[in-house]
Motif scaffolding. Structure first.
Motif, mmCIF file in Angstrom:
data_model
loop_
_atom_site.group_PDB
_atom_site.id
_atom_site.type_symbol
_atom_site.label_atom_id
_atom_site.label_comp_id
_atom_site.label_asym_id
_atom_site.label_seq_id
_atom_site.Cartn_x
_atom_site.Cartn_y
_atom_site.Cartn_z
ATOM 1 N N VAL A 28 0.315 13.086 -5.812
ATOM 2 C CA VAL A 28 1.145 11.981 -6.303
ATOM 3 C C VAL A 28 0.344 10.685 -6.356
ATOM 4 O O VAL A 28 -0.608 10.488 -5.599
ATOM 5 N N LEU A 29 0.765 9.817 -7.253
ATOM 6 C CA LEU A 29 0.329 8.433 -7.337
ATOM 7 C C LEU A 29 1.617 7.631 -7.420
ATOM 8 O O LEU A 29 2.455 7.895 -8.285
ATOM 9 N N VAL A 30 1.806 6.675 -6.509
ATOM 10 C CA VAL A 30 3.070 5.935 -6.447
ATOM 11 C C VAL A 30 2.816 4.447 -6.694
ATOM 12 O O VAL A 30 2.197 3.775 -5.867
ATOM 13 N N ILE A 31 3.288 3.962 -7.835
ATOM 14 C CA ILE A 31 3.196 2.546 -8.182
ATOM 15 C C ILE A 31 4.339 1.842 -7.456
ATOM 16 O O ILE A 31 5.503 2.181 -7.671
ATOM 17 N N CYS A 32 4.004 0.905 -6.590
ATOM 18 C CA CYS A 32 5.001 0.306 -5.689
ATOM 19 C C CYS A 32 5.183 -1.195 -5.917
ATOM 20 O O CYS A 32 4.204 -1.912 -6.155
ATOM 21 N N ARG A 33 6.451 -1.616 -5.778
ATOM 22 C CA ARG A 33 6.800 -3.047 -5.793
ATOM 23 C C ARG A 33 7.574 -3.370 -4.519
ATOM 24 O O ARG A 33 8.484 -2.645 -4.125
ATOM 25 N N ALA A 148 0.658 3.841 -17.277
ATOM 26 C CA ALA A 148 1.808 4.009 -16.384
ATOM 27 C C ALA A 148 2.499 2.674 -16.126
ATOM 28 O O ALA A 148 3.735 2.598 -16.107
ATOM 29 N N LEU A 149 1.734 1.617 -15.947
ATOM 30 C CA LEU A 149 2.331 0.286 -15.767
ATOM 31 C C LEU A 149 3.090 -0.146 -17.020
ATOM 32 O O LEU A 149 4.177 -0.736 -16.927
ATOM 33 N N ALA A 150 2.544 0.152 -18.182
ATOM 34 C CA ALA A 150 3.244 -0.163 -19.431
ATOM 35 C C ALA A 150 4.557 0.623 -19.509
ATOM 36 O O ALA A 150 5.586 0.081 -19.945
ATOM 37 N N LYS A 151 4.549 1.877 -19.063
ATOM 38 C CA LYS A 151 5.759 2.704 -19.070
ATOM 39 C C LYS A 151 6.796 2.148 -18.094
ATOM 40 O O LYS A 151 7.996 2.122 -18.391
ATOM 41 N N VAL A 152 6.358 1.693 -16.934
ATOM 42 C CA VAL A 152 7.254 1.088 -15.946
ATOM 43 C C VAL A 152 7.960 -0.121 -16.565
ATOM 44 O O VAL A 152 9.181 -0.281 -16.425
ATOM 45 N N LYS A 153 7.215 -0.953 -17.281
ATOM 46 C CA LYS A 153 7.798 -2.119 -17.940
ATOM 47 C C LYS A 153 8.737 -1.689 -19.051
ATOM 48 O O LYS A 153 9.838 -2.231 -19.202
ATOM 49 N N GLU A 154 8.329 -0.690 -19.849
ATOM 50 C CA GLU A 154 9.159 -0.189 -20.954
ATOM 51 C C GLU A 154 10.501 0.346 -20.439
ATOM 52 O O GLU A 154 11.536 0.163 -21.087
ATOM 53 N N LEU A 155 10.488 0.983 -19.270
ATOM 54 C CA LEU A 155 11.710 1.522 -18.678
ATOM 55 C C LEU A 155 12.569 0.449 -18.006
ATOM 56 O O LEU A 155 13.662 0.750 -17.524
ATOM 57 N N GLY A 156 12.075 -0.790 -17.962
ATOM 58 C CA GLY A 156 12.837 -1.886 -17.367
ATOM 59 C C GLY A 156 12.891 -1.832 -15.841
ATOM 60 O O GLY A 156 13.799 -2.411 -15.234
ATOM 61 N N LEU A 157 11.917 -1.193 -15.235
ATOM 62 C CA LEU A 157 11.907 -1.070 -13.780
ATOM 63 C C LEU A 157 11.389 -2.337 -13.104
ATOM 64 O O LEU A 157 11.615 -2.541 -11.905
#
Length: 158
Positions: A28-33, A148-157
């Motif tokens: 896994v790779l977990v992009i965290c905020r 992946a960061l672009a996808k996170v933004k696209e999904l509105g997360l």
């Protein structure tokens, strides 16, 4: 599906769908905020990176994401969202698939041991503006994190 070579020259295939490859994700790779900041860890060998690791016995991929975030940062995952997965034709390790998740972190526990890392690192500004940068792990230097960061933004997360 995206195809490119990582910084080590390995062929990588990235998909934003589950079960895109003939082998299942075992990493896994977990992009965290956390509190409007990016939560990374400082790996003792590789440098700054998002938390991640390998599935252990009797563990599913989601449990791995929760465990790795906690072990490496002390972060308690509030919500976890599947983003995608990527297949790596690693010349040294052989082929493997890594699942990408996005996690909102509820709180950070202070721990005596952060496994192979130096613990949590919070970055408040645009992480992409800091790349490429030798302080960051090779894992952060290729198209996987960028897309992946672009996808996170696209999904509105975020």
């Amino acid at each position: 599906m995206f195809e490119f070579n990582d910084v080590k020259g390995n062929q990588v295939f990235l998909s934003f769908k589950q079960a895109s490859f003939s082998i299942e994700a075992r990493h896994v790779l977990v992009i965290c905020r956390f509190q409007e900041k990016w939560l990374l860890t400082n790996h003792s060998v590789r440098g700054l990176e998002f938390p991640g690791g390998k599935v252990e016995d009797q563990e599913n991929i989601n449990e791995t994401a929760f465990r790795e975030v906690y072990e490496e940062t002390g972060g308690i995952v509030q919500s976890l969202t599947f983003i995608g997965e990527y297949f790596i034709e690693d010349v040294d390790l052989g082929p493997f698939v890594k699942a990408i998740f996005f996690a909102h972190i509820d709180k950070l526990d202070v721990k005596a041991d952060y496994m192979e890392t130096g613990g949590p690192v919070l970055i408040s500004d645009d992480i992409l503006a800091k790349l490429p940068n030798p302080e960051f792990s090779f894992i952060m230097q290729d198209e996987v994190v960028l897309r992946a960061l672009a996808k996170v933004k696209e999904l509105g997360l975020i």
